[in-house]
Scaffold this active site. Structure first.
Site, mmCIF file in Angstrom:
data_model
loop_
_atom_site.group_PDB
_atom_site.id
_atom_site.type_symbol
_atom_site.label_atom_id
_atom_site.label_comp_id
_atom_site.label_asym_id
_atom_site.label_seq_id
_atom_site.Cartn_x
_atom_site.Cartn_y
_atom_site.Cartn_z
ATOM 1 N N SER A 87 5.415 8.493 -3.540
ATOM 2 C CA SER A 87 5.635 8.065 -4.921
ATOM 3 C C SER A 87 6.560 9.045 -5.644
ATOM 4 C CB SER A 87 4.275 7.905 -5.627
ATOM 5 O OG SER A 87 4.411 7.187 -6.824
ATOM 6 N N ASP A 144 1.780 -3.272 -3.336
ATOM 7 C CA ASP A 144 1.802 -2.115 -4.227
ATOM 8 C C ASP A 144 2.089 -2.590 -5.656
ATOM 9 O OD1 ASP A 144 2.600 0.171 -5.691
ATOM 10 O OD2 ASP A 144 3.399 1.149 -3.898
ATOM 11 N N HIS A 192 -0.681 1.178 -2.954
ATOM 12 C CA HIS A 192 -0.022 2.458 -3.248
ATOM 13 C C HIS A 192 -0.906 3.661 -2.886
ATOM 14 C CE1 HIS A 192 3.385 4.394 -5.311
ATOM 15 N NE2 HIS A 192 2.548 5.209 -5.908
#
Length: 282
Positions: A149, A226, A260
């Site tokens: 991320s 996600d 995620h």
């Protein structure tokens, strides 16, 4: 720079340790995690740096990703720093989860009041590797980087801004084009100011367009389910298009049903360790 050991746990024949030190770049105490595989008992091993995402510390990766067995087998020292300076007493540093504490964005801030402490780019690319190289049995010439991320963004920009420094790079669900996404706009305007031309220096999609080209093999895994992908925070298509135009090899895998979280990371972490070992152990 004196290192203070915080913890040490045996894992897959190696040692998972956490240390604290006084950072020159960040002007505060910083913790980092380091895994020393069994092979470090007999010689120097390559170093692989992991950069975590928003709101994380050095703990998330070492407790949730399940990377130790692969790192032990491939003989890789893995270093996981924190995601920002801590306890700097800057007004507003603890007000939101996506700016300030836990959200350093791996850049060197140029705006007050952040520019004195928020220098994660220099910390990750210069200060920390120097500290690791001088304190642990690592080969300073064999280094790679990966992350998740915000940390995937960090890994990509560190590799793209320093051709030849890292043997390989990979990312899980990276923020690929921060100048165009809400997280990036908030962070960059706060840390770098309103001049958006300065933002491009920390945007992987823009950096790849001017990448001078020492060979870099990029692996990216992205969960198809996600929420941040559908929310327009990650924008991998923009990065892939820029790589394709520059003929920079990138393997982009859209993983059906994955989100995620660290469940997603744990599923594919061994593939990423193998990706890096291929270059680090060559």
């Amino acid at each position: 720079m004196a290192l203070k050991q915080i913890s040490s746990n045996k894992c897959f024949g190696g040692l998972q340790k956490v240390f604290e030190h006084d950072s020159v770049e960040l002007k505060c105490k910083m913790k980092f995690a380091i895994y020393l595989p069994p092979k470090t008992e007999t010689g120097k091993c390559p170093a692989l740096y992991w950069l975590s995402g928003l709101s994380c510390t050095e703990q998330n990766f070492i407790t949730k990703s399940g990377y130790h067995q692969a790192a032990s087998e491939h003989g890789l020292v893995i270093i996981a720093p924190d995601t920002s300076p801590r306890g700097c007493n800057i007004k507003g540093e603890d007000e939101s989860w996506d700016f300030g504490t836990g959200a350093g964005f791996y850049l060197d801030a140029t705006e007050d009041p952040w520019k004195t402490n928020y220098r994660m780019y220099s910390y990750v690319t210069e200060e920390l590797p120097q500290l690791i190289n001088s304190s642990f049995p690592v080969d300073p010439h064999r280094m790679s980087i990966f992350g998740h991320s915000m940390g995937g963004h960090g890994a990509l920009i560190c590799a793209l801004k320093n051709p030849g420094k890292y043997k390989s790079v990979s990312a899980f669900a990276p923020i690929c084009n921060p100048v165009l996404c809400p997280w990036g706009k908030k962070a960059f305007s706060g840390y770098l100011g309103t001049d958006q031309s300065k933002w491009k220096a920390y945007d992987a999609t823009h950096l790849v367009k001017s990448y001078p080209g020492s060979q870099l093999d990029i692996l990216i895994d992205q969960g198809k389910d996600d929420q941040f992908l559908s929310d327009g925070q990650l924008l991998p298509d923009n990065f892939i298009a820029a790589c394709t135009e520059k003929k920079i090899p990138v393997v982009f895998r859209l993983q059906e049903g994955y989100d995620h979280s660290y469940y997603f990371i744990a599923t594919f972490i061994t593939d990423h360790i193998r990706h890096h070992a291929k270059y680090l152990n060559a």
